[in-house]
Design an enzyme around this catalytic site. Structure first.
Site, PDB file in Angstrom:
ATOM      1  N   GLY A  36      -8.972 -15.749  -1.299  1.00 13.03           N
ATOM      2  CA  GLY A  36      -7.705 -15.757  -0.551  1.00 13.03           C
ATOM      3  C   GLY A  36      -7.161 -14.349  -0.530  1.00 13.03           C
ATOM      4  N   ASN A  64     -14.887  -4.628   2.183  1.00 15.71           N
ATOM      5  CA  ASN A  64     -14.195  -5.890   1.919  1.00 15.71           C
ATOM      6  C   ASN A  64     -15.023  -7.078   2.367  1.00 15.71           C
ATOM      7  OD1 ASN A  64     -12.023  -4.895   0.608  1.00 15.71           O
ATOM      8  ND2 ASN A  64     -10.503  -5.492   2.127  1.00 15.71           N
ATOM      9  N   PHE A  98      -8.401   1.135  -1.241  1.00 13.73           N
ATOM     10  CA  PHE A  98      -9.240   0.096  -1.867  1.00 13.73           C
ATOM     11  C   PHE A  98      -8.497  -0.465  -3.073  1.00 13.73           C
ATOM     12  CE2 PHE A  98     -12.841   0.920   0.769  1.00 13.73           C
ATOM     13  CZ  PHE A  98     -12.774   2.274   1.068  1.00 13.73           C
ATOM     14  N   THR A 110      -0.945  -4.432   9.236  1.00 13.16           N
ATOM     15  CA  THR A 110      -1.843  -4.705  10.383  1.00 13.16           C
ATOM     16  C   THR A 110      -2.251  -6.173  10.291  1.00 13.16           C
ATOM     17  OG1 THR A 110      -3.747  -4.018   9.063  1.00 13.16           O
ATOM     18  CG2 THR A 110      -2.745  -2.344  10.473  1.00 13.16           C
ATOM     19  N   HIS A 159     -18.047 -14.502  -9.486  1.00 22.23           N
ATOM     20  CA  HIS A 159     -17.420 -15.647 -10.162  1.00 22.23           C
ATOM     21  C   HIS A 159     -17.159 -16.729  -9.121  1.00 22.23           C
ATOM     22  CE1 HIS A 159     -16.928 -13.151 -13.667  1.00 22.23           C
ATOM     23  NE2 HIS A 159     -16.311 -12.256 -12.947  1.00 22.23           N
ATOM     24  N   ALA A 160     -17.876 -17.834  -9.261  1.00 20.44           N
ATOM     25  CA  ALA A 160     -17.669 -18.947  -8.310  1.00 20.44           C
ATOM     26  C   ALA A 160     -16.270 -19.513  -8.509  1.00 20.44           C
ATOM     27  CB  ALA A 160     -18.715 -20.027  -8.542  1.00 20.44           C
ATOM     28  N   CYS A 190      -6.063  -9.578   2.122  1.00 20.29           N
ATOM     29  CA  CYS A 190      -7.063  -8.650   2.668  1.00 20.29           C
ATOM     30  C   CYS A 190      -8.354  -9.329   3.130  1.00 20.29           C
ATOM     31  CB  CYS A 190      -7.380  -7.583   1.632  1.00 20.29           C
ATOM     32  SG  CYS A 190      -5.976  -6.515   1.354  1.00 20.29           S
ATOM     33  N   VAL A 231       0.844  -1.211   0.000  1.00 18.20           N
ATOM     34  CA  VAL A 231       0.000   0.000   0.000  1.00 18.20           C
ATOM     35  C   VAL A 231       0.875   1.254   0.000  1.00 18.20           C
ATOM     36  CG1 VAL A 231      -1.679   1.336   1.328  1.00 18.20           C
ATOM     37  CG2 VAL A 231      -1.921  -1.154   1.130  1.00 18.20           C
TER      38      VAL A 231
HETATM   39  C1  UDX Z   1      -9.318  -6.838  -2.209  1.00 20.40           C
HETATM   40  C2  UDX Z   1     -10.332  -5.728  -2.488  1.00 20.40           C
HETATM   41  O1  UDX Z   1     -10.884  -5.952  -3.783  1.00 20.40           O
HETATM   42  C3  UDX Z   1      -9.629  -4.371  -2.461  1.00 20.40           C
HETATM   43  O2  UDX Z   1     -10.578  -3.339  -2.659  1.00 20.40           O
HETATM   44  C4  UDX Z   1      -8.970  -4.206  -1.082  1.00 20.40           C
HETATM   45  O3  UDX Z   1      -8.324  -2.948  -0.968  1.00 20.40           O
HETATM   46  C5  UDX Z   1      -7.966  -5.318  -0.872  1.00 20.40           C
HETATM   47  O4  UDX Z   1      -8.625  -6.596  -0.958  1.00 20.40           O
HETATM   48  P1  UDX Z   1      -7.464  -8.192  -3.485  1.00 20.40           P
HETATM   49  O5  UDX Z   1      -7.429  -8.995  -2.216  1.00 20.40           O
HETATM   50  O6  UDX Z   1      -6.196  -7.712  -4.076  1.00 20.40           O
HETATM   51  O7  UDX Z   1      -8.381  -6.860  -3.251  1.00 20.40           O
HETATM   52  O8  UDX Z   1      -8.132  -9.112  -4.585  1.00 20.40           O
HETATM   53  P2  UDX Z   1      -9.579  -9.242  -5.226  1.00 20.40           P
HETATM   54  O9  UDX Z   1      -9.433  -9.030  -6.673  1.00 20.40           O
HETATM   55  O10 UDX Z   1     -10.567  -8.457  -4.475  1.00 20.40           O
HETATM   56  O11 UDX Z   1      -9.881 -10.829  -4.975  1.00 20.40           O
HETATM   57  C6  UDX Z   1      -9.908 -11.280  -3.644  1.00 20.40           C
HETATM   58  C7  UDX Z   1     -10.156 -12.787  -3.679  1.00 20.40           C
HETATM   59  O12 UDX Z   1     -11.482 -13.073  -4.128  1.00 20.40           O
HETATM   60  C8  UDX Z   1      -9.210 -13.546  -4.610  1.00 20.40           C
HETATM   61  O13 UDX Z   1      -8.846 -14.769  -3.991  1.00 20.40           O
HETATM   62  C9  UDX Z   1     -10.072 -13.824  -5.839  1.00 20.40           C
HETATM   63  O14 UDX Z   1      -9.674 -15.014  -6.504  1.00 20.40           O
HETATM   64  C10 UDX Z   1     -11.442 -14.017  -5.199  1.00 20.40           C
HETATM   65  N1  UDX Z   1     -12.549 -13.712  -6.109  1.00 20.40           N
HETATM   66  C11 UDX Z   1     -12.703 -12.440  -6.558  1.00 20.40           C
HETATM   67  C12 UDX Z   1     -13.456 -14.726  -6.420  1.00 20.40           C
HETATM   68  O15 UDX Z   1     -13.307 -15.873  -5.999  1.00 20.40           O
HETATM   69  N2  UDX Z   1     -14.513 -14.431  -7.210  1.00 20.40           N
HETATM   70  C13 UDX Z   1     -14.715 -13.165  -7.705  1.00 20.40           C
HETATM   71  O16 UDX Z   1     -15.688 -12.969  -8.427  1.00 20.40           O
HETATM   72  C14 UDX Z   1     -13.777 -12.144  -7.365  1.00 20.40           C
END
Ligand code: UDX
Length: 441
Positions: free
Chosen positions: A260, A211, A152, A86, A254-255, A263, A11
Site C-alpha cells: 500500500g 519503485n 527514494f 503528483t 516479506h509476504a 508511492c 518530501v
Molecule cells: C517506497 C519506497 O521504498 C521508497 O524508496 C520510495 O521513495 C517511496 O515508496 P514507502 O511507500 O514509504 O517507500 O514504504 P515501503 O517501506 O517501501 O513499503 C511499501 C509497501 O510495501 C508497504 O505497504 C509495505 O507494507 C509493503 N512491503 C514492503 C511488503 O509487503 N513486504 C516487504 O517486504 C516490504
C-alpha cells in the site's frame, strides 16, 4: 548556498530540513497558509520519526524558514526544489502534473539570477523537459537549468534515507547545474554516496523503475506465499533461501497483505500509463498492479474462512490500520479494503493503531476505536494483525487468550512463530505458512 523548496509535504519538508542540517539556508514555501502557520508554531503536519526535533533544531539555528510567499524561496536561490504532489488521475492513473507546472510558472515569475530548478516530485519521463519549456515560455530571459533529482524516501525512515541514501540520482545535461547539485550533496560524500549523473529522462525512469521493481519483488513473494500455503511449505524459509543469493537480496521479500502507501500504488499505475503512452507496454508491472489489487481484496475471504465461513455478529479486533509501521499514513492501506468488507459480511470491528487511528477514523465508519491491544482483544472472536508495529511483536499471549471470546488469530504480517502460537492454543492463520488449528477446536 540558498535553497528554495516548493511544497512542504512529506518530501518537501524532509528534504528542506535535511538540506538545512547540511548547513544550507532553506526557505520552504506552501500555498496552504494553515500548514505554514502550524510549521511556524513548531507543529509538524506529518508523522515522521525524528522530524520534529530536526525541524526545531534548524529553526533555532535560523537555517530554515516557512512562508506562503514564493518569491522569498526563489529570490537569490541557488536551487529551487519542486516537491509538490503528483497524485494519480482518477480517470486513467496517470500522474497529475497540474501542481508541478503551476509551481514552474510561479517560479519563473520570480527568477532573479541563475538558478537550478529541481524536480524532486516523482514525475513521468519527459517532465523535466516540459518544466524547462514552461519556465522558458513564462520567463524568456531567465537564466536557469532544470534538473531531475528523484527522492527514494521510505515513510518512517525518511530522514535516514535522505542522510544515508544508497545513491543520489541527478538528471541534467548542464555542467553548471551538475556543479550546483554536487555542491548540494557534498555533505553526503563523507559517506561516499554514489552519485548517478545522467540525463533527465534516465533519472525519471530510475525512480519509477526502482519503485515498480520493489513492488514486483513484494508481489512475487506474495504469489509464492500462495504456493507455499497450497503445498505446506513455509514462505519465510523460501524467502530466506532466495535472499541469500546476492543477486536477489533478502529485502522486500516479506509476504503480506499486499503493498500500500502513497508511492507503490501510484508509481506502478503511472509507469503502466507511461509504457502505453510511449508504446512500450510494461506488462509485468501491469500484472503486479492487478495481482496486488486482487490480493488486498482476497483478505476478507481468508478471515471468513478462518472463522469457519461466518462472521455475522462476530467481533473482530484489527491491529494496525497504517499501510506500514512508523507512519500515520493510511493511503492505499490493505486495512482500508478489508475492514469495510468484513463489516459488509456482518462483522463488528474493533480497531487499534498506535499512530494512524485519527487518519483512519476519517474514512472508516462504525468502528470501535480503542487505545491498546488488550482492550481490542476483549471479547473478540478473532484478532487480525494488519500492520507490523513493534508493539504487536511481543504480546502477552496468555492474557490475549483469556481476554478473547474466540481462539483465532489471523496474522497478515507473519509476526509470530508457529510453535509459540501452537503452544498458546490459538488457531493461527498467517501468510505462506501452514495453519495452526487450536486444540480447543
Ligand atoms: C517506497 C519506497 O521504498 C521508497 O524508496 C520510495 O521513495 C517511496 O515508496 P514507502 O511507500 O514509504 O517507500 O514504504 P515501503 O517501506 O517501501 O513499503 C511499501 C509497501 O510495501 C508497504 O505497504 C509495505 O507494507 C509493503 N512491503 C514492503 C511488503 O509487503 N513486504 C516487504 O517486504 C516490504
Amino acid at each position: 548556498m540558498k535553497i528554495g523548496v516548493v511544497g512542504t509535504g512529506y518530501v518537501g519538508l524532509v528534504s528542506g530540513t535535511c538540506f538545512a542540517e547540511f548547513g544550507f539556508d532553506v526557505v520552504c514555501v506552501d500555498k496552504d497558509a494553515g500548514k505554514i502557520a502550524r510549521l511556524n508554531q513548531g507543529e509538524i503536519p506529518i508523522y515522521e520519526p525524528g522530524l520534529d526535533d530536526l525541524v526545531a533544531k534548524q529553526v533555532a539555528a535560523g537555517r530554515i524558514q516557512f512562508t506562503t510567499n514564493l518569491n522569498e524561496a526563489v529570490h537569490n536561490a541557488d536551487a529551487v526544489f519542486i516537491a509538490v504532489g503528483t497524485p494519480p488521475r482518477v480517470d486513467n492513473g496517470q500522474a497529475d502534473l497540474t501542481y508541478v507546472y503551476q509551481a514552474a510558472r510561479e517560479i519563473a515569475a520570480e527568477i532573479n539570477g541563475y538558478v537550478v530548478v529541481v524536480n524532486k516530485s516523482t514525475v513521468p519521463v519527459g517532465t523535466a523537459r516540459e518544466v524547462e519549456r514552461v519556465i522558458r515560455e513564462a520567463a524568456p530571459h531567465a537564466e536557469f537549468d532544470v534538473v531531475s533529482n528523484p527522492e527514494f524516501l521510505r515513510e518512517g525512515m525518511a530522514i535516514e534515507d535522505f542522510m544515508r541514501p544508497d545513491r543520489v540520482v541527478v538528471g541534467t545535461e548542464s555542467p553548471r547545474a551538475m556543479e550546483v547539485m554536487r555542491t548540494l550533496y557534498r555533505p553526503l560524500y563523507i559517506n561516499e554516496t554514489p552519485m548517478v549523473m545522467t540525463t533527465p529522462e534516465s533519472a525519471e525512469i530510475i525512480k519509477y523503475a526502482s519503485n515498480a521493481f520493489l513492488a514486483t519483488k513484494i508481489t512475487f513473494i506474495n504469489e509464492i506465499a500462495n504456493l507455499c500455503e497450497a503445498t505446506g511449505a513455509n514462505v519465510q524459509h523460501v524467502a530466506k533461501g532466495m535472499g541469500l543469493d546476492g543477486r536477489i537480496g533478502s529485502k522486500f521479500l516479506h509476504a503480506g497483505p499486499g503493498y500500500g502507501g502513497s508511492c507503490f500504488p501510484k508509481d506502478t499505475l503511472a509507469l503502466v500509463q507511461i509504457g502505453e503512452q510511449y508504446n512500450a507496454p510494461q506488462k509485468i508491472v501491469k500484472s503486479v498492479v492487478d495481482i496486488n489489487y486482487e490480493r488486498q481484496n482476497s483478505l476478507v475471504a481468508r478471515v471468513i474462512d478462518a472463522m469457519e465461513g461466518n462472521v455475522v455478529d462476530k467481533k473482530i479486533a484489527v491491529l494496525g490500520v497504517a499501510f506500514k509501521p512508523n507512519t500515520d499514513d493510511i493511503r492505499e492501506a490493505p486495512a482500508l479494503v478489508l475492514i469495510p468488507q468484513l463489516q459488509a459480511a456482518g462483522a463488528k470491528i474493533c480497531a487499534y493503531d498506535p499512530i494512524a487511528m485519527n487518519n483512519a477514523a476519517q474514512v472508516l465508519k462504525q468502528i470501535e476505536w480503542v487505545e491498546d491491544v488488550y482492550e481490542a482483544a476483549k471479547d473478540a472472536d478473532a484478532l487480525v494483525i494488519m500492520t507490523e508495529w513493534n508493539e504487536f511483536r511481543s504480546l502477552q499471549l496468555k492474557k490475549i487468550s483469556s481476554l478473547m471470546r474466540g481462539k483465532t488469530i489471523i496474522d497478515f504480517r507473519n509476526i509470530y512463530k508457529l510453535p509459540e502460537m501452537e503452544q498458546a492454543g490459538f488457531t493461527y492463520i498467517s501468510v505462506g505458512r501452514p495453519a495452526i488449528i487450536s486444540s480447543a477446536g
